[in-house]
Scaffold this motif. Structure first.
Motif, PDB file in Angstrom:
ATOM      1  N   THR A 106     107.247  61.057  51.771  1.00  0.00           N
ATOM      2  CA  THR A 106     107.396  60.747  53.192  1.00  0.00           C
ATOM      3  C   THR A 106     106.828  59.361  53.430  1.00  0.00           C
ATOM      4  O   THR A 106     105.701  59.069  53.036  1.00  0.00           O
ATOM      5  CB  THR A 106     106.658  61.766  54.082  1.00  0.00           C
ATOM      6  OG1 THR A 106     107.169  63.071  53.815  1.00  0.00           O
ATOM      7  CG2 THR A 106     106.845  61.443  55.553  1.00  0.00           C
ATOM      8  N   GLU A 111     107.266  54.824  64.930  1.00  0.00           N
ATOM      9  CA  GLU A 111     108.027  56.016  65.296  1.00  0.00           C
ATOM     10  C   GLU A 111     109.144  56.313  64.316  1.00  0.00           C
ATOM     11  O   GLU A 111     109.974  57.180  64.560  1.00  0.00           O
ATOM     12  CB  GLU A 111     108.594  55.847  66.707  1.00  0.00           C
ATOM     13  CG  GLU A 111     107.505  55.735  67.739  1.00  0.00           C
ATOM     14  CD  GLU A 111     107.905  56.376  69.047  1.00  0.00           C
ATOM     15  OE1 GLU A 111     108.966  56.991  69.130  1.00  0.00           O
ATOM     16  OE2 GLU A 111     107.123  56.226  69.985  1.00  0.00           O
ATOM     17  N   GLU A 112     109.170  55.608  63.200  1.00  0.00           N
ATOM     18  CA  GLU A 112     110.196  55.827  62.194  1.00  0.00           C
ATOM     19  C   GLU A 112     109.588  56.492  60.974  1.00  0.00           C
ATOM     20  O   GLU A 112     108.457  56.212  60.595  1.00  0.00           O
ATOM     21  CB  GLU A 112     110.850  54.505  61.804  1.00  0.00           C
ATOM     22  CG  GLU A 112     111.582  53.877  62.968  1.00  0.00           C
ATOM     23  CD  GLU A 112     112.119  52.497  62.687  1.00  0.00           C
ATOM     24  OE1 GLU A 112     113.150  52.166  63.275  1.00  0.00           O
ATOM     25  OE2 GLU A 112     111.511  51.755  61.907  1.00  0.00           O
ATOM     26  N   VAL A 135     116.293  61.667  54.459  1.00  0.00           N
ATOM     27  CA  VAL A 135     116.405  61.848  55.909  1.00  0.00           C
ATOM     28  C   VAL A 135     115.589  60.744  56.567  1.00  0.00           C
ATOM     29  O   VAL A 135     114.407  60.581  56.267  1.00  0.00           O
ATOM     30  CB  VAL A 135     115.879  63.225  56.369  1.00  0.00           C
ATOM     31  CG1 VAL A 135     115.916  63.329  57.887  1.00  0.00           C
ATOM     32  CG2 VAL A 135     116.680  64.346  55.738  1.00  0.00           C
ATOM     33  N   THR A 137     114.416  59.332  60.298  1.00  0.00           N
ATOM     34  CA  THR A 137     114.354  59.625  61.729  1.00  0.00           C
ATOM     35  C   THR A 137     113.861  58.389  62.457  1.00  0.00           C
ATOM     36  O   THR A 137     112.937  57.709  62.012  1.00  0.00           O
ATOM     37  CB  THR A 137     113.427  60.817  62.045  1.00  0.00           C
ATOM     38  OG1 THR A 137     112.132  60.562  61.508  1.00  0.00           O
ATOM     39  CG2 THR A 137     113.970  62.100  61.465  1.00  0.00           C
ATOM     40  N   GLN A 138     114.523  58.116  63.586  1.00  0.00           N
ATOM     41  CA  GLN A 138     114.159  57.014  64.465  1.00  0.00           C
ATOM     42  C   GLN A 138     114.080  57.613  65.860  1.00  0.00           C
ATOM     43  O   GLN A 138     115.106  57.806  66.505  1.00  0.00           O
ATOM     44  CB  GLN A 138     115.195  55.904  64.403  1.00  0.00           C
ATOM     45  CG  GLN A 138     115.286  55.239  63.049  1.00  0.00           C
ATOM     46  CD  GLN A 138     116.358  54.176  63.018  1.00  0.00           C
ATOM     47  OE1 GLN A 138     117.531  54.463  63.223  1.00  0.00           O
ATOM     48  NE2 GLN A 138     115.947  52.946  62.773  1.00  0.00           N
ATOM     49  N   ALA A 140     114.341  60.279  68.364  1.00  0.00           N
ATOM     50  CA  ALA A 140     115.043  61.562  68.365  1.00  0.00           C
ATOM     51  C   ALA A 140     116.298  61.548  67.496  1.00  0.00           C
ATOM     52  O   ALA A 140     116.913  62.585  67.295  1.00  0.00           O
ATOM     53  CB  ALA A 140     115.416  61.939  69.797  1.00  0.00           C
ATOM     54  N   ASN A 141     116.686  60.383  66.952  1.00  0.00           N
ATOM     55  CA  ASN A 141     117.893  60.283  66.139  1.00  0.00           C
ATOM     56  C   ASN A 141     117.565  60.472  64.669  1.00  0.00           C
ATOM     57  O   ASN A 141     116.482  60.102  64.213  1.00  0.00           O
ATOM     58  CB  ASN A 141     118.567  58.922  66.351  1.00  0.00           C
ATOM     59  CG  ASN A 141     119.002  58.720  67.784  1.00  0.00           C
ATOM     60  OD1 ASN A 141     119.515  59.635  68.418  1.00  0.00           O
ATOM     61  ND2 ASN A 141     118.774  57.534  68.307  1.00  0.00           N
ATOM     62  N   ALA A 142     118.528  61.042  63.923  1.00  0.00           N
ATOM     63  CA  ALA A 142     118.322  61.289  62.500  1.00  0.00           C
ATOM     64  C   ALA A 142     119.553  60.887  61.711  1.00  0.00           C
ATOM     65  O   ALA A 142     120.678  61.051  62.172  1.00  0.00           O
ATOM     66  CB  ALA A 142     118.012  62.755  62.262  1.00  0.00           C
ATOM     67  N   SER A 144     121.014  61.040  57.490  1.00  0.00           N
ATOM     68  CA  SER A 144     120.737  61.557  56.159  1.00  0.00           C
ATOM     69  C   SER A 144     121.748  60.972  55.175  1.00  0.00           C
ATOM     70  O   SER A 144     122.853  60.604  55.550  1.00  0.00           O
ATOM     71  CB  SER A 144     120.790  63.081  56.148  1.00  0.00           C
ATOM     72  OG  SER A 144     122.079  63.547  56.467  1.00  0.00           O
ATOM     73  N   THR A 165     125.013  61.299  60.539  1.00  0.00           N
ATOM     74  CA  THR A 165     124.203  60.821  61.643  1.00  0.00           C
ATOM     75  C   THR A 165     124.214  61.819  62.783  1.00  0.00           C
ATOM     76  O   THR A 165     125.258  62.367  63.108  1.00  0.00           O
ATOM     77  CB  THR A 165     124.770  59.477  62.166  1.00  0.00           C
ATOM     78  OG1 THR A 165     124.857  58.576  61.080  1.00  0.00           O
ATOM     79  CG2 THR A 165     123.882  58.892  63.235  1.00  0.00           C
ATOM     80  N   GLN A 168     121.095  61.559  69.561  1.00  0.00           N
ATOM     81  CA  GLN A 168     120.690  62.285  70.764  1.00  0.00           C
ATOM     82  C   GLN A 168     121.162  61.479  71.955  1.00  0.00           C
ATOM     83  O   GLN A 168     120.858  60.304  72.075  1.00  0.00           O
ATOM     84  CB  GLN A 168     119.165  62.465  70.809  1.00  0.00           C
ATOM     85  CG  GLN A 168     118.615  63.278  69.659  1.00  0.00           C
ATOM     86  CD  GLN A 168     119.151  64.686  69.628  1.00  0.00           C
ATOM     87  OE1 GLN A 168     119.394  65.303  70.652  1.00  0.00           O
ATOM     88  NE2 GLN A 168     119.357  65.196  68.421  1.00  0.00           N
TER      89      GLN A 168
END
Length: 172
Positions: A106, A111-112, A135, A137-138, A140-142, A144, A165, A168
């Motif tokens: 990880t 926030e990323e 995966v 995440t940025q 609320a968006n994700a 993969s 993708t 949100q």
């Protein structure tokens, strides 16, 4: 009050859906890859690297050190956690050249966050290559994919291999 296209579907969300669809189609058209901007995962590779773990094994013959058990690598605001991290030192000067992380990786900054099975961080170039069930995440968006190549000095990344993708829309 927004206009409705059909049952309960506001017109203002149509632009978001069209944009998401265009991005998805554009991604498929360009070899299953996508370039992403990563403001939070921007990093100065010249900053000191701190590694903590439960165990350390040093191999004098090849100049490597392997940290295992709850490994945490810190560099500036960036944090990388993994089950195991092998540190490869440069043949001249003894500085860290590369970090090879395995066992559930990880990488977090701001926030990323990005997760993968493995990652290789080449310190001098500031490049991180994450592979295996990636995966990103940025907020609320994700996103993969199979592979994510990050350029920490530029704050950009390229996702390759069947990119998916989820946007949100935030609607009401």
């Amino acid at each position: 009050m927004s206009r409705q296209v059909s049952k309960g579907f506001p017109v203002r969300h149509l632009k978001t859906i069209v944009t998401a669809a265009a991005l998805a189609l554009g991604t498929a058209a360009f070899g299953q890859g996508a370039e992403v901007a990563l403001g939070g995962l921007r990093q100065d590779p010249g900053l000191p690297v701190e590694v903590t773990s439960d165990n350390l094994r040093v191999d004098q013959s090849d100049g490597s050190a392997t940290f295992s058990g709850n490994v945490l690598v810190s560099q500036g605001e960036m944090r990388l956690t993994a089950g195991e991290v092998e540190v490869i030192y440069a043949p001249i000067g003894g500085r860290i050249a590369e970090l090879r992380a395995t066992g559930g990786v990880t990488l977090v900054a701001g926030e990323e966050a990005a997760e993968s099975q493995e990652a290789v961080y080449t310190i001098d170039s500031g490049e991180v290559v994450m592979t295996g069930d990636v995966v990103l995440t940025q907020g609320a968006n994700a996103l993969s994919s199979n592979r994510l190549t990050l350029d920490l000095t530029e704050g950009t990344g390229v996702m390759e291999g069947r990119v998916r993708t989820v946007f949100q829309t935030g609607g009401d």
